[in-house]
Design an enzyme around this catalytic site. Structure first.
Site, PDB file in Angstrom:
ATOM      1  N   PHE A 227       0.850  -1.132  -0.050  1.00  0.00           N
ATOM      2  CA  PHE A 227       0.109   0.125  -0.515  1.00  0.00           C
ATOM      3  C   PHE A 227       0.811   1.022  -0.415  1.00  0.00           C
ATOM      4  CE2 PHE A 227      -2.729   3.113   1.799  1.00  0.00           C
ATOM      5  CZ  PHE A 227      -3.611   2.535   1.177  1.00  0.00           C
TER       6      PHE A 227
ATOM      7  N   TYR B  83     -10.423   1.047  10.949  1.00  0.00           N
ATOM      8  CA  TYR B  83     -11.900   1.124  10.218  1.00  0.00           C
ATOM      9  C   TYR B  83     -12.168   0.360   8.982  1.00  0.00           C
ATOM     10  CZ  TYR B  83      -8.653   4.232   7.187  1.00  0.00           C
ATOM     11  OH  TYR B  83      -7.487   4.057   6.316  1.00  0.00           O
ATOM     12  N   LYS B  84     -10.828  -0.534   9.096  1.00  0.00           N
ATOM     13  CA  LYS B  84     -11.868  -2.310   7.901  1.00  0.00           C
ATOM     14  C   LYS B  84     -12.066  -2.738   8.849  1.00  0.00           C
ATOM     15  CE  LYS B  84      -7.714   0.140   5.410  1.00  0.00           C
ATOM     16  NZ  LYS B  84      -6.591  -0.112   4.653  1.00  0.00           N
TER      17      LYS B  84
ATOM     18  N   ARG C 239     -12.077  -4.998  -6.589  1.00  0.00           N
ATOM     19  CA  ARG C 239     -11.967  -5.709  -5.657  1.00  0.00           C
ATOM     20  C   ARG C 239     -12.760  -5.782  -4.495  1.00  0.00           C
ATOM     21  NH1 ARG C 239      -8.176  -2.954  -0.533  1.00  0.00           N
ATOM     22  NH2 ARG C 239      -9.761  -1.370  -0.570  1.00  0.00           N
TER      23      ARG C 239
HETATM   24  C1  LIG Z   1      -5.637   1.027   4.482  1.00  0.00           C
HETATM   25  C2  LIG Z   1      -4.147   0.569   5.045  1.00  0.00           C
HETATM   26  C3  LIG Z   1      -3.742   1.785   5.092  1.00  0.00           C
HETATM   27  C4  LIG Z   1      -3.940   2.867   6.069  1.00  0.00           C
HETATM   28  O1  LIG Z   1      -3.277   4.334   6.454  1.00  0.00           O
HETATM   29  P1  LIG Z   1      -4.071   5.716   7.159  1.00  0.00           P
HETATM   30  O2  LIG Z   1      -2.944   5.457   8.040  1.00  0.00           O
HETATM   31  O3  LIG Z   1      -4.889   4.626   7.914  1.00  0.00           O
HETATM   32  O4  LIG Z   1      -4.551   6.710   5.376  1.00  0.00           O
HETATM   33  C5  LIG Z   1      -2.509   1.827   5.765  1.00  0.00           C
HETATM   34  N1  LIG Z   1      -1.655   0.721   4.702  1.00  0.00           N
HETATM   35  C6  LIG Z   1      -2.477  -0.881   4.483  1.00  0.00           C
HETATM   36  C7  LIG Z   1      -1.159  -1.815   4.294  1.00  0.00           C
HETATM   37  C8  LIG Z   1      -3.681  -0.073   4.579  1.00  0.00           C
HETATM   38  O5  LIG Z   1      -4.315  -1.246   3.330  1.00  0.00           O
END
Ligand SMILES: *Cc1c(COP(=O)(O)O)cnc(C)c1O
Length: 419
Positions: free
Chosen positions: A130, A224-225, A378
């Site tokens: 990510f 939040y996921k 997805r």
């Molecule tokens: C969703 C996600 C994030 C989100 O990071 P935030 O700091 O909450 O914006 C980070 N890393 C991965 C791998 C994710 O899937």
């Protein structure tokens, strides 16, 4: 053997987790396959947050830091998250964002590596990690004089060959849904003299995770996921106890102080993971996260993670089978590994043409998944509330969108800011 609509209904009838769907507010007419991006609203959250606003803030005022238990929320929620990630009590704090927590743990890991393996100057990650993870690593490498080396997933063992200080990976890939063998990869990293940091954004509450058994060094994850804590709610950080007291994390704020209310001018870090706190926490969001954790804990009497994982694999198996049986679209391919041990709780399809527009057309039909550049459709499956009938419906809508070529309509081809 083909799977029918009736088969899907029968699977729902036999599903012991089915009653848990009622813990959520799911709008009528919506098939929600995006809980891996934003978990849905638990039914209990609105009243809990309203109570916190009206009673605890409104009437309790500042007394509520003590009286309503606000002050120790990061530890209390951390301890509840711990059971879902194979961590011990007192090893996890709920705080800040995943990005910020990654900065803290990677910084601490680099400090440890500088002492234990000073010649190791590389941070290794996956090219398809990510982006925020990669950006944070780029920033820290520049700051600390390390080099960030990005490799394809299959090349990680090779990349560990020499001079790696830290291996930083996301356990389940956000785009493909492919899952690493955490124990094996961590063991390879250690054998190469590297520390292992795991991002559990798509794992916590979604797949079995055992940080202690894997001997991992650090982990972060998202609230939040799959934890259903609501938009922008706190993330979490875990540090193996063997490392927790060795270094400060760089954002040495007063909430991570050993005695914040002594108001001393010198920083003295709290023992253990508490030093990974920085400043005042977003209480309302944390209470919403607590309600999210309640929805997961509701699965415990039904078999907990073992039952969730079994249903998740069944949902994703049925989805893959139905896409292949019913969509008849040769340009659509399944990117997510079919092997159970390598699959997270999502399925990604790739299509060179129209992936974004197909997702928009599905959303217009009430099937909410998401698009990930450049060509990924997805779909997240959350056994707490996703039904087999949802899976049937999603594939049926996808079939219709493809067969009618409805996705070619101009309104489905305009990009929104958030995909
Ligand atoms: C969703 C996600 C994030 C989100 O990071 P935030 O700091 O909450 O914006 C980070 N890393 C991965 C791998 C994710 O899937």
């Amino acid at each position: 053997m083909t799977t029918t609509h009736l088969d899907c209904r029968a699977l729902d009838t036999a599903d012991a987790l089915r009653p848990l769907r009622d813990l959520f507010v799911l709008p009528a007419g919506v098939t929600y396959l995006d809980g891996n991006s934003l978990g849905p609203l638990p039914r209990a959250t609105a009243a809990r947050v309203a109570k916190a606003i009206e009673d605890e803030w409104g009437r309790g005022l500042i007394r509520s830091w003590n009286d309503a238990g606000w002050f120790d929320l990061p530890q209390r929620l951390g301890n509840r998250i711990a059971r879902w990630i194979g961590a011990g009590q007192g090893e996890v704090v709920a705080t800040d964002t995943t990005s910020v927590n990654l900065y803290k743990v990677l910084s601490a890991a680099l400090s440890i590596a500088a002492q234990d393996a000073p010649k190791h100057r590389l941070v290794v990650s996956e090219r398809s990690n990510f982006p925020t993870d990669l950006y944070i690593a780029q920033a820290l490498c520049a700051e600390r004089g390390y080099t960030l080396k990005l490799v394809e997933a299959g090349k990680i063992p090779h990349a560990l060959a020499e001079g790696v200080a830290v291996l930083m990976l996301t356990h389940v890939n956000y785009r493909t849904g492919a899952m690493h063998d955490m124990a094996a990869v961590t063991s390879n990293a250690h054998a190469a003299g590297a520390l292992a940091i795991w991002d559990l954004a798509h794992s916590a509450g979604a797949v079995p995770v055992d940080l202690r058994a894997a001997e991992a060094d650090f982990a972060v994850g998202c609230g939040y996921k799959y934890l259903n804590g609501g938009p922008g709610c706190p993330a979490f950080a875990w540090v193996h106890p063997r490392h927790a007291d060795r270094f400060w994390q760089p954002l040495a704020g007063w909430w991570g102080h050993a005695a914040p209310f002594d108001f001393t001018p010198e920083y003295r870090p709290a023992p253990g993971v508490a030093r990974y706190l920085c400043g005042t926490q977003p209480v309302l969001s944390m209470l919403a996260l607590e309600c999210g954790l309640d929805t997961l804990d509701a699965a415990l009497p039904h078999g907990g993670m073992q039952a969730l994982r079994a249903k998740s694999l069944a949902l994703t198996d049925v989805f893959i089978a139905l896409v292949e049986q019913r969509c008849g679209d040769a340009s659509l391919s399944v990117v997510t590994p079919r092997e159970h041990a390598r699959r997270g709780s999502q399925v990604c399809l790739a299509r060179a043409e129209g992936a974004y527009a197909i997702v928009q057309a599905l959303i217009a039909r009430g099937v909410i998944g998401d698009f990930r550049a450049p060509d990924i459709l997805r779909f997240g499956f959350t056994p707490l509330y996703t039904s087999f009938e949802d899976v049937w419906n999603a594939v049926e809508q996808l079939r219709q969108v493809l067969a009618s070529e409805e996705w070619r309509r101009p309104e489905f081809n305009q990009r929104n800011a958030v995909t």
